[in-house]
Design a protein around this motif. Structure first.
Motif, PDB file in Angstrom:
ATOM      1  N   VAL A 154       0.859  -1.185   0.000  1.00  0.00           N
ATOM      2  CA  VAL A 154       0.000   0.000   0.000  1.00  0.00           C
ATOM      3  C   VAL A 154       0.891   1.229   0.000  1.00  0.00           C
ATOM      4  O   VAL A 154       1.647   1.460   0.948  1.00  0.00           O
ATOM      5  CB  VAL A 154      -0.932   0.028   1.227  1.00  0.00           C
ATOM      6  CG1 VAL A 154      -1.804   1.282   1.188  1.00  0.00           C
ATOM      7  CG2 VAL A 154      -1.808  -1.212   1.261  1.00  0.00           C
ATOM      8  N   PHE A 191      -7.407  -5.866  -8.944  1.00  0.00           N
ATOM      9  CA  PHE A 191      -6.621  -4.650  -9.143  1.00  0.00           C
ATOM     10  C   PHE A 191      -5.833  -4.692 -10.456  1.00  0.00           C
ATOM     11  O   PHE A 191      -5.191  -3.717 -10.824  1.00  0.00           O
ATOM     12  CB  PHE A 191      -5.666  -4.430  -7.975  1.00  0.00           C
ATOM     13  CG  PHE A 191      -6.364  -4.147  -6.671  1.00  0.00           C
ATOM     14  CD1 PHE A 191      -7.376  -3.218  -6.587  1.00  0.00           C
ATOM     15  CD2 PHE A 191      -5.999  -4.822  -5.515  1.00  0.00           C
ATOM     16  CE1 PHE A 191      -8.030  -2.953  -5.393  1.00  0.00           C
ATOM     17  CE2 PHE A 191      -6.629  -4.570  -4.312  1.00  0.00           C
ATOM     18  CZ  PHE A 191      -7.653  -3.629  -4.248  1.00  0.00           C
ATOM     19  N   TYR A 204      -6.768   1.457  -8.092  1.00  0.00           N
ATOM     20  CA  TYR A 204      -7.248   2.029  -6.842  1.00  0.00           C
ATOM     21  C   TYR A 204      -6.108   2.829  -6.241  1.00  0.00           C
ATOM     22  O   TYR A 204      -4.958   2.377  -6.267  1.00  0.00           O
ATOM     23  CB  TYR A 204      -7.665   0.930  -5.871  1.00  0.00           C
ATOM     24  CG  TYR A 204      -9.141   0.651  -5.807  1.00  0.00           C
ATOM     25  CD1 TYR A 204      -9.842   0.775  -4.618  1.00  0.00           C
ATOM     26  CD2 TYR A 204      -9.843   0.252  -6.948  1.00  0.00           C
ATOM     27  CE1 TYR A 204     -11.204   0.512  -4.554  1.00  0.00           C
ATOM     28  CE2 TYR A 204     -11.198  -0.020  -6.898  1.00  0.00           C
ATOM     29  CZ  TYR A 204     -11.875   0.120  -5.700  1.00  0.00           C
ATOM     30  OH  TYR A 204     -13.217  -0.139  -5.653  1.00  0.00           O
ATOM     31  N   GLY A 224      -3.418   3.954  -3.807  1.00  0.00           N
ATOM     32  CA  GLY A 224      -2.730   3.188  -2.768  1.00  0.00           C
ATOM     33  C   GLY A 224      -2.373   1.780  -3.184  1.00  0.00           C
ATOM     34  O   GLY A 224      -1.404   1.205  -2.689  1.00  0.00           O
ATOM     35  N   TRP A 225      -3.150   1.211  -4.103  1.00  0.00           N
ATOM     36  CA  TRP A 225      -2.899  -0.140  -4.586  1.00  0.00           C
ATOM     37  C   TRP A 225      -2.436  -0.149  -6.038  1.00  0.00           C
ATOM     38  O   TRP A 225      -2.347  -1.198  -6.667  1.00  0.00           O
ATOM     39  CB  TRP A 225      -4.161  -0.998  -4.450  1.00  0.00           C
ATOM     40  CG  TRP A 225      -4.510  -1.330  -3.040  1.00  0.00           C
ATOM     41  CD1 TRP A 225      -5.473  -0.740  -2.266  1.00  0.00           C
ATOM     42  CD2 TRP A 225      -3.897  -2.320  -2.205  1.00  0.00           C
ATOM     43  NE1 TRP A 225      -5.503  -1.301  -1.019  1.00  0.00           N
ATOM     44  CE2 TRP A 225      -4.542  -2.272  -0.949  1.00  0.00           C
ATOM     45  CE3 TRP A 225      -2.859  -3.230  -2.404  1.00  0.00           C
ATOM     46  CZ2 TRP A 225      -4.181  -3.105   0.103  1.00  0.00           C
ATOM     47  CZ3 TRP A 225      -2.503  -4.070  -1.358  1.00  0.00           C
ATOM     48  CH2 TRP A 225      -3.168  -4.000  -0.120  1.00  0.00           C
ATOM     49  N   THR A 266      -6.402  10.423  -0.550  1.00  0.00           N
ATOM     50  CA  THR A 266      -6.586   9.326  -1.506  1.00  0.00           C
ATOM     51  C   THR A 266      -5.994   8.013  -1.002  1.00  0.00           C
ATOM     52  O   THR A 266      -6.671   6.983  -0.935  1.00  0.00           O
ATOM     53  CB  THR A 266      -5.964   9.677  -2.866  1.00  0.00           C
ATOM     54  OG1 THR A 266      -4.599  10.090  -2.668  1.00  0.00           O
ATOM     55  CG2 THR A 266      -6.741  10.787  -3.551  1.00  0.00           C
ATOM     56  N   VAL A 267      -4.726   8.063  -0.622  1.00  0.00           N
ATOM     57  CA  VAL A 267      -4.050   6.849  -0.165  1.00  0.00           C
ATOM     58  C   VAL A 267      -4.258   6.610   1.319  1.00  0.00           C
ATOM     59  O   VAL A 267      -4.305   5.463   1.776  1.00  0.00           O
ATOM     60  CB  VAL A 267      -2.538   6.924  -0.498  1.00  0.00           C
ATOM     61  CG1 VAL A 267      -1.808   5.682  -0.002  1.00  0.00           C
ATOM     62  CG2 VAL A 267      -2.329   7.076  -2.000  1.00  0.00           C
ATOM     63  N   MET A 285      -6.778   4.077   2.375  1.00  0.00           N
ATOM     64  CA  MET A 285      -6.362   2.714   2.029  1.00  0.00           C
ATOM     65  C   MET A 285      -5.383   2.172   3.070  1.00  0.00           C
ATOM     66  O   MET A 285      -5.413   0.992   3.405  1.00  0.00           O
ATOM     67  CB  MET A 285      -5.720   2.699   0.640  1.00  0.00           C
ATOM     68  CG  MET A 285      -6.678   3.038  -0.471  1.00  0.00           C
ATOM     69  SD  MET A 285      -8.018   1.816  -0.605  1.00  0.00           S
ATOM     70  CE  MET A 285      -9.110   2.657  -1.756  1.00  0.00           C
ATOM     71  N   ARG A 286      -4.504   3.043   3.563  1.00  0.00           N
ATOM     72  CA  ARG A 286      -3.578   2.601   4.610  1.00  0.00           C
ATOM     73  C   ARG A 286      -4.348   2.154   5.848  1.00  0.00           C
ATOM     74  O   ARG A 286      -4.060   1.114   6.446  1.00  0.00           O
ATOM     75  CB  ARG A 286      -2.634   3.736   4.984  1.00  0.00           C
ATOM     76  CG  ARG A 286      -1.567   4.055   3.986  1.00  0.00           C
ATOM     77  CD  ARG A 286      -0.548   5.005   4.602  1.00  0.00           C
ATOM     78  NE  ARG A 286      -0.425   6.233   3.856  1.00  0.00           N
ATOM     79  CZ  ARG A 286       0.385   6.412   2.820  1.00  0.00           C
ATOM     80  NH1 ARG A 286       1.152   5.417   2.422  1.00  0.00           N
ATOM     81  NH2 ARG A 286       0.428   7.562   2.189  1.00  0.00           N
ATOM     82  N   GLY A 302      -7.604   1.429   5.989  1.00  0.00           N
ATOM     83  CA  GLY A 302      -8.648   0.446   5.713  1.00  0.00           C
ATOM     84  C   GLY A 302      -8.160  -0.971   5.581  1.00  0.00           C
ATOM     85  O   GLY A 302      -8.923  -1.913   5.785  1.00  0.00           O
ATOM     86  N   ALA A 303      -6.893  -1.161   5.228  1.00  0.00           N
ATOM     87  CA  ALA A 303      -6.382  -2.525   5.032  1.00  0.00           C
ATOM     88  C   ALA A 303      -6.517  -3.342   6.309  1.00  0.00           C
ATOM     89  O   ALA A 303      -7.007  -4.476   6.297  1.00  0.00           O
ATOM     90  CB  ALA A 303      -4.931  -2.478   4.567  1.00  0.00           C
TER      91      ALA A 303
END
Length: 284
Positions: A91, A139, A144, A146-147, A206-207, A210-211, A213-214
Motif C-alpha cells: 500500500v 486490481f 485504486y 494506494g494499490w 486518496t491513499v 487505504m492505509r 482500511g487494510a
C-alpha cells in the motif's frame, strides 16, 4: 472419470496456495507445493500425504526455481498444471514508493512468476499439454489509489498471460489469468502485505484511507478462499479453460465496469484517435 493431475503451486505456505494444495490433494491430485522456508512443517500439517511433495523455493531466485521444478518433476514424473500464486501487496502512492520497494514488488509478482513459468514450460512443451494458471487480481482490471503499484504488477500478469496464450496455443498448452477479488485470506495481514515507508501528506485523502482500511478490512473480506481453491482445482481439470477468469462478485463487477468505462472514453475521443493518418491514406 477424472484424470489425476500433477499440480505445482507456488506460495503454498498460507492463503490461497495452502487452500489450493489442500483441495487438490482431497481431489486425488498430486501436488508440488513450494515454500520459501519450513517445508517440513507444511508437509506435516498436510499429514505427509504421499501425493504431496513440498520443496523450498524462492521465486526470485532463478537457480533455486530451476532446481525445485526439476526435483518435483523427478519425484512425480511430470507436471500438468502450474499455478503461479506466490506474491504480496504493498500500500503506497506511486510517488511515495522507493526504488527498492518498487523493484521488490516486481521481483516477486512479475519476475518471479516468469522465473517459474520458464522453468516449467520445457516440460509442458515436451508433453504437448498442460495448463498455466496465473493468479492476477481485481486490481489488475482497474486502479485504486494506494494499490496502483501492486495493481500494475497484476496488469503485467494479465498481459503476460495473454501473450503466453497466443504463443502456447499451437503447443497444446492452456493459459488462464485468474483474478480474485477480496477473499478472507491473510493477504491483508501484516505478514502478507507491506505499507510504504515514505508518506507524503498530499496523498492523505486518496491513499490515507487505504492505509487505514487494510487493517480494518482484514478478516472481513466477502470471498471464501476454500471456494476459490475449489474453482481453481476444477479449472485445472477443465479441457477448455478461459483466458480471463475474475473470481468473486467484486472482481467480475470491476472487470465489467472498467470495460464499459474504457469503451465510453474511446468512443468519446474516437474522432481524435482516428485523425492521425496521412491524408492520402484511405480506409474501407
Amino acid at each position: 472419470m477424472k484424470t489425476q493431475k500433477v499440480i505445482l503451486v507456488t506460495g503454498a505456505s498460507k492463503g490461497f496456495g495452502l487452500e489450493i494444495a489442500k483441495t487438490a490433494l482431497a481431489a486425488g491430485d498430486k501436488v508440488i507445493a513450494t515454500v520459501r522456508s519450513k517445508a517440513d512443517e507444511l508437509a506435516a500439517s498436510l499429514n505427509n500425504n504421499p501425493n504431496l511433495l513440498v520443496v523450498t523455493m524462492d521465486v526470485t531466485n532463478e537457480e533455486q526455481v530451476k532446481a525445485a521444478v526439476e526435483e518435483g518433476v523427478a519425484y512425480f514424473g511430470n507436471v500438468d498444471v502450474l499455478i503461479n500464486n506466490a506474491g504480496y501487496g504493498i500500500v503506497t502512492a506511486i510517488e511515495e514508493a522507493t526504488d527498492a520497494e518498487t523493484k521488490a514488488q516486481y521481483a516477486t509478482n512479475v519476475f518471479g512468476l516468469l522465473n517459474v513459468t520458464r522453468a516449467v514450460l520445457p516440460h509442458l512443451r515436451a508433453q504437448k499439454s498442460g495448463h498455466i494458471i496465473n493468479i492476477s487480481s481485481l486490481f489488475g482490471y482497474d486502479a485504486y489509489p494506494g494499490w496502483a503499484l501492486y495493481g500494475s504488477t497484476k496488469f503485467a500478469v494479465e498481459g503476460i498471460s495473454k501473450g503466453l496464450a497466443l504463443e502456447l496455443a499451437p503447443l497444446g498448452i492452456k493459459v488462464t489469468a485468474a483474478a480474485p477479488g477480496l477473499f478472507s485470506t491473510d493477504f491483508l495481514s501484516a505478514e502478507s502485505y507491506t505499507a510504504g515507508k515514505n508518506i507524503i501528506e498530499d496523498y492523505a485523502t486518496t491513499v490515507g484511507p487505504m492505509r487505514a482500511g487494510a487493517d480494518q478490512l482484514h478478516g472481513n473480506q466477502p470471498g471464501d478462499p476454500k471456494k476459490l481453491a475449489q474453482v481453481l482445482v476444477d479449472l485445472a481439470h477443465n479441457e477448455n479453460p478461459p483466458l480471463h477468469l475474475p473470481i468473486g462478485k467484486d472482481a467480475a463487477g470491476m472487470f465489467k465496469a472498467n470495460s464499459e468505462k474504457v469503451n465510453k472514453e474511446v468512443d468519446q475521443w474516437l474522432a481524435v484517435s482516428t485523425s492521425t493518418d496521412h491524408d492520402h491514406v484511405t480506409t474501407n
